[in-house]
Design an enzyme around this catalytic site. Structure first.
Site, PDB file in Angstrom:
ATOM      1  N   ASP A  21       0.924  -1.157  -0.111  1.00 49.31           N
ATOM      2  CA  ASP A  21      -0.024  -0.011  -0.083  1.00 49.31           C
ATOM      3  C   ASP A  21       0.985   1.190  -0.004  1.00 49.31           C
ATOM      4  O   ASP A  21       1.392   1.400   0.909  1.00 49.31           O
ATOM      5  CB  ASP A  21      -0.985   0.163   1.331  1.00 49.31           C
ATOM      6  CG  ASP A  21      -2.325   0.831   0.846  1.00 49.31           C
ATOM      7  OD1 ASP A  21      -1.931   2.036   0.675  1.00 49.31           O
ATOM      8  OD2 ASP A  21      -3.261   0.409   1.146  1.00 49.31           O
ATOM      9  N   ASN A  76      -6.230  -5.825  -5.112  1.00 47.22           N
ATOM     10  CA  ASN A  76      -7.274  -5.174  -4.672  1.00 47.22           C
ATOM     11  C   ASN A  76      -7.276  -3.661  -4.623  1.00 47.22           C
ATOM     12  O   ASN A  76      -7.951  -2.910  -4.445  1.00 47.22           O
ATOM     13  CB  ASN A  76      -7.184  -5.524  -2.986  1.00 47.22           C
ATOM     14  CG  ASN A  76      -8.036  -4.702  -2.218  1.00 47.22           C
ATOM     15  OD1 ASN A  76      -9.073  -4.779  -2.237  1.00 47.22           O
ATOM     16  ND2 ASN A  76      -7.564  -3.816  -1.308  1.00 47.22           N
ATOM     17  N   TYR A 107     -13.823   3.982 -13.834  1.00 44.64           N
ATOM     18  CA  TYR A 107     -13.914   2.805 -12.814  1.00 44.64           C
ATOM     19  C   TYR A 107     -14.834   1.428 -13.480  1.00 44.64           C
ATOM     20  O   TYR A 107     -14.277   0.410 -13.385  1.00 44.64           O
ATOM     21  CB  TYR A 107     -14.463   3.304 -11.382  1.00 44.64           C
ATOM     22  CG  TYR A 107     -14.784   2.386 -10.457  1.00 44.64           C
ATOM     23  CD1 TYR A 107     -13.522   1.885  -9.703  1.00 44.64           C
ATOM     24  CD2 TYR A 107     -15.897   1.897 -10.077  1.00 44.64           C
ATOM     25  CE1 TYR A 107     -13.682   1.039  -8.775  1.00 44.64           C
ATOM     26  CE2 TYR A 107     -16.029   0.985  -9.070  1.00 44.64           C
ATOM     27  CZ  TYR A 107     -15.022   0.514  -8.438  1.00 44.64           C
ATOM     28  OH  TYR A 107     -15.035  -0.356  -7.446  1.00 44.64           O
ATOM     29  N   LYS A 114     -13.215  -1.891 -14.283  1.00 48.48           N
ATOM     30  CA  LYS A 114     -13.367  -3.249 -13.599  1.00 48.48           C
ATOM     31  C   LYS A 114     -14.032  -4.260 -14.684  1.00 48.48           C
ATOM     32  O   LYS A 114     -13.775  -5.473 -14.578  1.00 48.48           O
ATOM     33  CB  LYS A 114     -14.487  -2.930 -12.454  1.00 48.48           C
ATOM     34  CG  LYS A 114     -13.770  -2.164 -11.313  1.00 48.48           C
ATOM     35  CD  LYS A 114     -12.754  -2.942 -10.523  1.00 48.48           C
ATOM     36  CE  LYS A 114     -12.612  -2.262  -9.355  1.00 48.48           C
ATOM     37  NZ  LYS A 114     -11.666  -3.071  -8.447  1.00 48.48           N
ATOM     38  N   THR A 135     -16.507   1.097   3.126  1.00 41.20           N
ATOM     39  CA  THR A 135     -15.246   1.608   3.026  1.00 41.20           C
ATOM     40  C   THR A 135     -15.198   3.152   2.702  1.00 41.20           C
ATOM     41  O   THR A 135     -16.099   3.473   2.102  1.00 41.20           O
ATOM     42  CB  THR A 135     -14.331   0.477   2.180  1.00 41.20           C
ATOM     43  OG1 THR A 135     -14.443   1.187   0.819  1.00 41.20           O
ATOM     44  CG2 THR A 135     -14.491  -0.703   2.387  1.00 41.20           C
TER      45      THR A 135
END
Length: 302
Positions: free
Chosen positions: A37, A99, A170, A174, A204
């Site tokens: 990260d 992820n 996005y 995806k 989140t």
């Protein structure tokens, strides 16, 4: 013996949210985890090693094994280094969880090139970059005669499967990851690598504002609810399954069937090729809206 003893799993975007939950679950089940990260904000700006280091501290304080990596999935050499670091520290790499992601939502009419490139770079290029270097490692292992039982778990979304207003970049990224999952599964099966994807629903910082107030505190949307599926997909129990997408919505596990041909088709009335003049009838029939009495032969069902 824990479920994932002896496994080494690289998790990108592992410092917060769903990625953090994946890292904690994998470590609790015995895997050594590489927590990647770069510590960027929701839109990809900023950066720092804090989130990755924090998750490593959580894992090690609980008796698990983990190291931090703060490189970016958008940088080719960083992606290569993630794989190399796992192998150099732990002696192997058995799995990847792709992820990492950012959001820069814009309507198509107000979209900028820079925002499009940023989102596609992190999601689609980032998934490919890490996947490519991991697959190079596993192919080399298989070519040298060593047994491989490796697992890639990619992350897609409902926006990528069905679209969403304001999320052109996005959604496209995806959708690309869904296709990449299928291709990688086809290419890597011969080397002992399974490749699947999850479509998670969770509250989140990435999904902030997506859920209404009534679901914002729903325990079924806790990111930790997703991670048991990821851990299972990283286990030998899942070695028979590849090229698939599993959607997790709270307590529900849903198989995504993907694109499929409808059970009927229309045959060109001249027996050779479709003509412009028949397409009004053909297409409306396929969608079940053809009026009675249209001229021409009846369509043929499969």
């Amino acid at each position: 013996m824990s479920t994932l003893d002896g496994h080494v799993v690289l998790v990108t975007g592992g410092g917060r949210g769903i990625g953090r939950a994946h890292c904690l679950e994998l470590a609790a089940r015995g895997a050594a985890v590489v927590v990647n990260d770069p510590g960027v904000d929701r839109d990809g700006s900023g950066g720092g090693g804090g989130p990755a280091e924090s998750v490593v501290a959580e894992i090690t304080s609980a008796g698990g094994t983990a190291i931090a990596h703060t490189g970016s999935v958008t940088v080719w050499d960083d992606a290569r280094d993630m794989v190399a670091r796992a192998v150099s520290v732990f002696g192997t790499l058995t799995g990847v969880v792709n992820n990492a992601g950012i959001l820069r939502d814009e309507l198509i009419t107000s979209a900028t090139e820079q925002a499009w490139d940023s989102v596609v770079d992190v999601h689609l290029k980032g998934t490919f970059s890490v996947t490519k270097h991991a697959c190079d490692y596993w192919r080399s292992m298989a070519k040298s005669g060593r047994a491989v039982d490796a697992h890639i778990v990619n992350t897609v979304s409902g926006a990528g499967l069905w679209g969403n207003v304001g999320q052109a970049a996005y959604s496209a990224a995806k959708a690309g990851i869904a296709a990449l999952t299928s291709v990688t599964a086809l290419e890597m099966q011969r080397y002992g690598v399974t490749v699947n994807a999850i479509s998670p629903l969770a509250v989140t910082r990435m999904s902030a504002g997506f859920f209404g107030e009534d679901r914002a505190s729903d325990p079924e949307l806790d990111p930790a609810c997703i991670s048991a599926v990821v851990a299972w997909l990283q286990s030998p129990q899942a070695s028979w399954l590849t090229g698939q997408i599993l959607r997790i919505d709270g307590r529900r596990l849903i198989r995504i069937a993907g694109y499929a041909e409808a059970p009927q088709h229309y045959v060109a009335r001249n027996g050779e090729r479709l003509e412009f003049d028949e397409l009004q009838q053909a297409v409306r029939w396929l969608w079940g809206t053809a009026p009675r009495g249209l001229a021409g032969p009846l369509p043929v069902r499969a």
